[in-house]
Design a protein around this motif. Structure first.
Motif, PDB file in Angstrom:
ATOM      1  N   GLY A 160       0.825  -1.204   0.000  1.00 32.66           N
ATOM      2  CA  GLY A 160       0.000   0.000   0.000  1.00 32.66           C
ATOM      3  C   GLY A 160       0.852   1.245   0.000  1.00 32.66           C
ATOM      4  O   GLY A 160       2.093   1.175   0.059  1.00 32.66           O
ATOM      5  N   LEU A 161       0.222   2.373  -0.067  1.00 27.83           N
ATOM      6  CA  LEU A 161       0.942   3.641  -0.146  1.00 27.83           C
ATOM      7  C   LEU A 161       1.768   3.928   1.097  1.00 27.83           C
ATOM      8  O   LEU A 161       2.760   4.661   1.036  1.00 27.83           O
ATOM      9  N   ASP A 162       1.390   3.360   2.239  1.00 28.52           N
ATOM     10  CA  ASP A 162       2.120   3.602   3.485  1.00 28.52           C
ATOM     11  C   ASP A 162       3.168   2.532   3.773  1.00 28.52           C
ATOM     12  O   ASP A 162       3.886   2.619   4.770  1.00 28.52           O
ATOM     13  N   ASN A 163       3.269   1.524   2.918  1.00 29.38           N
ATOM     14  CA  ASN A 163       4.248   0.460   3.121  1.00 29.38           C
ATOM     15  C   ASN A 163       5.660   1.014   2.890  1.00 29.38           C
ATOM     16  O   ASN A 163       5.899   1.687   1.881  1.00 29.38           O
ATOM     17  N   PRO A 164       6.608   0.755   3.798  1.00 26.00           N
ATOM     18  CA  PRO A 164       7.958   1.310   3.656  1.00 26.00           C
ATOM     19  C   PRO A 164       8.703   0.882   2.394  1.00 26.00           C
ATOM     20  O   PRO A 164       9.661   1.560   1.990  1.00 26.00           O
ATOM     21  N   LEU A 165       8.306  -0.233   1.764  1.00 29.32           N
ATOM     22  CA  LEU A 165       8.979  -0.675   0.535  1.00 29.32           C
ATOM     23  C   LEU A 165       8.416  -0.019  -0.719  1.00 29.32           C
ATOM     24  O   LEU A 165       8.966  -0.194  -1.810  1.00 29.32           O
ATOM     25  N   ARG A 182      18.086  -4.170   0.051  1.00 29.49           N
ATOM     26  CA  ARG A 182      16.936  -3.958  -0.822  1.00 29.49           C
ATOM     27  C   ARG A 182      17.069  -2.625  -1.567  1.00 29.49           C
ATOM     28  O   ARG A 182      17.534  -1.636  -1.012  1.00 29.49           O
ATOM     29  N   LEU A 183      16.610  -2.623  -2.803  1.00 34.84           N
ATOM     30  CA  LEU A 183      16.333  -1.382  -3.516  1.00 34.84           C
ATOM     31  C   LEU A 183      14.815  -1.277  -3.551  1.00 34.84           C
ATOM     32  O   LEU A 183      14.138  -2.200  -4.002  1.00 34.84           O
ATOM     33  N   HIS A 184      14.269  -0.171  -3.084  1.00 32.75           N
ATOM     34  CA  HIS A 184      12.816  -0.109  -2.962  1.00 32.75           C
ATOM     35  C   HIS A 184      12.312   1.319  -3.108  1.00 32.75           C
ATOM     36  O   HIS A 184      13.071   2.288  -3.055  1.00 32.75           O
ATOM     37  N   GLY A 185      11.007   1.424  -3.277  1.00 36.39           N
ATOM     38  CA  GLY A 185      10.383   2.725  -3.406  1.00 36.39           C
ATOM     39  C   GLY A 185      10.110   3.371  -2.061  1.00 36.39           C
ATOM     40  O   GLY A 185      10.204   2.737  -1.006  1.00 36.39           O
ATOM     41  N   THR A 186       9.763   4.641  -2.110  1.00 39.23           N
ATOM     42  CA  THR A 186       9.387   5.357  -0.889  1.00 39.23           C
ATOM     43  C   THR A 186       8.478   6.516  -1.250  1.00 39.23           C
ATOM     44  O   THR A 186       8.605   7.124  -2.323  1.00 39.23           O
ATOM     45  N   ALA A 187       7.558   6.823  -0.342  1.00 39.16           N
ATOM     46  CA  ALA A 187       6.725   8.016  -0.466  1.00 39.16           C
ATOM     47  C   ALA A 187       7.359   9.202   0.259  1.00 39.16           C
ATOM     48  O   ALA A 187       6.871  10.328   0.148  1.00 39.16           O
ATOM     49  N   MET A 203      14.219   4.806  -3.316  1.00 41.48           N
ATOM     50  CA  MET A 203      14.094   5.611  -4.518  1.00 41.48           C
ATOM     51  C   MET A 203      12.675   6.162  -4.591  1.00 41.48           C
ATOM     52  O   MET A 203      11.755   5.606  -3.998  1.00 41.48           O
ATOM     53  N   LEU A 204      12.508   7.243  -5.320  1.00 39.81           N
ATOM     54  CA  LEU A 204      11.161   7.724  -5.581  1.00 39.81           C
ATOM     55  C   LEU A 204      10.351   6.604  -6.217  1.00 39.81           C
ATOM     56  O   LEU A 204      10.875   5.823  -7.012  1.00 39.81           O
ATOM     57  N   ASN A 205       9.082   6.501  -5.884  1.00 33.90           N
ATOM     58  CA  ASN A 205       8.286   5.404  -6.419  1.00 33.90           C
ATOM     59  C   ASN A 205       8.291   5.381  -7.949  1.00 33.90           C
ATOM     60  O   ASN A 205       8.395   4.316  -8.557  1.00 33.90           O
ATOM     61  N   GLN A 206       8.212   6.553  -8.575  1.00 33.57           N
ATOM     62  CA  GLN A 206       8.262   6.583 -10.044  1.00 33.57           C
ATOM     63  C   GLN A 206       9.596   6.070 -10.570  1.00 33.57           C
ATOM     64  O   GLN A 206       9.658   5.475 -11.651  1.00 33.57           O
ATOM     65  N   ASP A 207      10.673   6.281  -9.808  1.00 35.98           N
ATOM     66  CA  ASP A 207      11.993   5.812 -10.240  1.00 35.98           C
ATOM     67  C   ASP A 207      12.162   4.311 -10.048  1.00 35.98           C
ATOM     68  O   ASP A 207      12.722   3.624 -10.906  1.00 35.98           O
ATOM     69  N   ILE A 208      11.703   3.778  -8.915  1.00 41.24           N
ATOM     70  CA  ILE A 208      11.852   2.335  -8.715  1.00 41.24           C
ATOM     71  C   ILE A 208      10.970   1.578  -9.703  1.00 41.24           C
ATOM     72  O   ILE A 208      11.337   0.479 -10.157  1.00 41.24           O
ATOM     73  N   ILE A 209       9.842   2.127 -10.086  1.00 39.29           N
ATOM     74  CA  ILE A 209       9.011   1.498 -11.116  1.00 39.29           C
ATOM     75  C   ILE A 209       9.766   1.465 -12.434  1.00 39.29           C
ATOM     76  O   ILE A 209       9.772   0.453 -13.146  1.00 39.29           O
ATOM     77  N   ASP A 210      10.439   2.555 -12.763  1.00 40.68           N
ATOM     78  CA  ASP A 210      11.226   2.615 -13.992  1.00 40.68           C
ATOM     79  C   ASP A 210      12.370   1.607 -13.958  1.00 40.68           C
ATOM     80  O   ASP A 210      12.587   0.858 -14.915  1.00 40.68           O
TER      81      ASP A 210
END
Length: 224
Positions: A160-165, A182-187, A203-210
């Motif tokens: 979810g949006l609040d998940n630290p990964l 881990r390499l992971h996203g963050t809000a 990483m920014l969520n948009q960046d980890i998705i990329d």
């Protein structure tokens, strides 16, 4: 300097295509932001970091005023002896590089938690996860007992949006051993380019998705 309308249109169009190429794939002729000096860059970055409404958990646009521009995704010249496709994490300067052909790399800004500084060396991406669950390590639970509810035995924290990964995670192994790196996203966009109290490489969520879509399992990673 005064430009004609034609030259200005060509200049702005070229700048937009340059940065859009980092979204669609690798562009061999891209230049760094400093080389461009382009007034079109803010709008191109806004597109790159815009909302993602089709995600399992729709992501809002990122407020770019909260992040130094140098930590935004771009393709740059980068000389290395590592093979194309290798991930390099530069913990000193808070950058992650994905090596491309012809002396190029895609550079992402990262934030580093305590675990992000504790390990260095060579490993590989053993698995990738989309909207992963999160389980805090035992030493974190010891410091923060309230996190026990998200322990392994309790199934971890749901995605979810609040998940630290965040939106994606790459799990790093050496041989059959999980490095717990881990390499992971963050809000927490404010944490990019900084050292924070917990976590690995965020990483920014948009960046980890990329990055997630660009690299397969078994991708080599070098942490400096």
């Amino acid at each position: 300097m005064i430009h004609t309308n034609v030259s200005r249109r060509k200049f702005l169009a070229g700048s937009y295509i340059l940065l859009a190429g980092t979204l669609a794939g690798c562009s061999r002729n891209t230049k760094t932001n400093a080389e461009l000096g382009s007034p079109a860059l803010p709008s191109a970055f806004a597109s790159m970091y815009g909302p993602l409404p089709n995600e399992q958990f729709p992501l809002p646009a990122i407020n770019l005023d909260k992040i130094p521009e140098r930590f935004l995704r771009r393709e740059i010249a980068y000389q290395t002896n590592e093979n194309v496709g290798t991930i390099i994490v530069d913990t000193k300067n808070y950058f992650l590089y994905l090596i491309q052909e012809n002396g190029r790399a895609i550079r992402y800004g990262v934030g580093l938690g305590r675990a992000g500084f504790e390990w260095s060396g060579r490993a590989f991406v053993a698995r990738k996860a989309v909207w992963p669950t999160w389980t805090p390590p035992e030493d974190m639970i010891a410091r923060q007992p309230e996190l026990e509810q998200w322990s392994w035995k309790n199934g971890g924290m749901p995605a979810g949006l609040d998940n630290p990964l965040g939106a994606r995670a790459l799990y790093i192994y050496q041989g059959s051993k999980d490095t717990l790196y881990r390499l992971h996203g963050t809000a927490e966009i404010w944490s990019i380019g900084k050292a924070v109290s917990s976590g690995c490489v965020r990483m920014l969520n948009q960046d980890i998705i990329d990055l997630h879509r660009r690299v397969p399992n078994q991708t080599p990673i070098v942490v400096l």
